[in-house]
Write a protein that holds these residues in place. Structure first.
Motif, mmCIF file in Angstrom:
data_model
loop_
_atom_site.group_PDB
_atom_site.id
_atom_site.type_symbol
_atom_site.label_atom_id
_atom_site.label_comp_id
_atom_site.label_asym_id
_atom_site.label_seq_id
_atom_site.Cartn_x
_atom_site.Cartn_y
_atom_site.Cartn_z
ATOM 1 N N PRO A 38 0.812 -1.224 0.000
ATOM 2 C CA PRO A 38 0.000 0.000 0.000
ATOM 3 C C PRO A 38 0.847 1.276 0.000
ATOM 4 O O PRO A 38 0.404 2.327 -0.479
ATOM 5 C CB PRO A 38 -0.808 -0.117 1.299
ATOM 6 N N ASN A 39 2.065 1.191 0.554
ATOM 7 C CA ASN A 39 2.902 2.389 0.617
ATOM 8 C C ASN A 39 3.951 2.452 -0.502
ATOM 9 O O ASN A 39 4.841 3.302 -0.462
ATOM 10 C CB ASN A 39 3.582 2.508 1.979
ATOM 11 N N THR A 40 3.872 1.561 -1.470
ATOM 12 C CA THR A 40 4.797 1.639 -2.613
ATOM 13 C C THR A 40 4.488 2.898 -3.419
ATOM 14 O O THR A 40 3.335 3.162 -3.759
ATOM 15 C CB THR A 40 4.637 0.407 -3.520
ATOM 16 N N THR A 41 5.528 3.675 -3.699
ATOM 17 C CA THR A 41 5.318 4.896 -4.485
ATOM 18 C C THR A 41 5.363 4.578 -5.976
ATOM 19 O O THR A 41 5.877 3.535 -6.401
ATOM 20 C CB THR A 41 6.389 5.947 -4.166
ATOM 21 N N LEU A 42 4.861 5.528 -6.744
ATOM 22 C CA LEU A 42 4.938 5.378 -8.200
ATOM 23 C C LEU A 42 6.402 5.320 -8.643
ATOM 24 O O LEU A 42 6.749 4.552 -9.546
ATOM 25 C CB LEU A 42 4.202 6.550 -8.875
ATOM 26 N N ALA A 43 7.266 6.087 -8.007
ATOM 27 C CA ALA A 43 8.694 6.053 -8.354
ATOM 28 C C ALA A 43 9.265 4.652 -8.125
ATOM 29 O O ALA A 43 10.029 4.135 -8.949
ATOM 30 C CB ALA A 43 9.461 7.082 -7.524
ATOM 31 N N GLU A 44 8.899 4.042 -7.011
ATOM 32 C CA GLU A 44 9.390 2.682 -6.726
ATOM 33 C C GLU A 44 8.813 1.678 -7.715
ATOM 34 O O GLU A 44 9.515 0.759 -8.154
ATOM 35 C CB GLU A 44 9.028 2.304 -5.282
ATOM 36 N N LEU A 45 7.549 1.852 -8.039
ATOM 37 C CA LEU A 45 6.950 0.944 -9.022
ATOM 38 C C LEU A 45 7.694 1.042 -10.359
ATOM 39 O O LEU A 45 8.053 0.020 -10.966
ATOM 40 C CB LEU A 45 5.467 1.293 -9.214
ATOM 41 N N LEU A 46 7.944 2.268 -10.797
ATOM 42 C CA LEU A 46 8.613 2.459 -12.095
ATOM 43 C C LEU A 46 10.037 1.911 -12.058
ATOM 44 O O LEU A 46 10.453 1.176 -12.958
ATOM 45 C CB LEU A 46 8.635 3.950 -12.457
#
Ligand code: FES
Ligand code: FES
Length: 159
Positions: free
Chosen positions: A21-29
């Protein structure tokens, strides 16, 4: 933490990933999709190195949760080039004006510039500086960066 699936389109390609739930879009990318052109600088919304365009609107991907981007169409620096190896006019102008030094801020600067020019195709110097207020260049190369964007707005770089 219970993971959830987020599905989104990045640079035209559809992806699904299981994220916290706390994964950021930057981390996802960067970590899940291996699109490391988007830089993680401060992680606190202060530097703009992580700027991307979900649904055409520039955001700091370090402050955007991946799950908020369900169904979004995200453009990152890897998707800014017009097609294949043909660079976007902003990218070509950065090269022509020597608007990069270490290059760490460059993806975020280019994405912010593209966002500005979409909304305001011929911005003034003041408008460019205002639009880039959230993008920090540790090498302090602002003059060349602004000149590069002004040149695109003035039609000095072929589209
Ligand atoms: S890494 Fe996102 S604003 Fe600095
Ligand atoms: S070119 Fe080094 S941080 Fe901007």
């Amino acid at each position: 933490m219970k993971r959830a699936i987020v599905t989104l389109t990045v640079n035209g390609d559809r992806h699904s990933a299981a994220v916290d739930p706390n994964t950021t879009l930057a981390e996802l990318l960067r970590d899940h999709l291996r699109l490391t052109g988007t830089k993680q600088g401060c992680g606190t919304g202060d530097c703009g190195a992580c700027t991307v365009l979900p649904d055409g609107r520039a955001v700091n991907s370090c402050l955007t949760l991946a799950l908020e981007c369900e169904g979004a169409e995200v453009t990152t620096i890897e998707g800014i080039a017009l097609s294949g190896a043909e660079l976007h006019p902003v990218q070509r102008s950065f090269i022509a004006h020597g608007a990069t030094q270490c290059g760490y801020c460059t993806p975020g600067m280019v994405v912010s510039a593209v966002d500005l020019l979409e909304r305001n195709p011929a911005p003034t110097e003041a408008e460019i500086r205002h639009a880039l207020a959230g993008n920090l260049c540790r090498c302090t190369g602002y003059t060349k960066i602004v000149e590069a964007i002004e040149a695109v707005g003035a039609g000095e770089v072929e589209g």
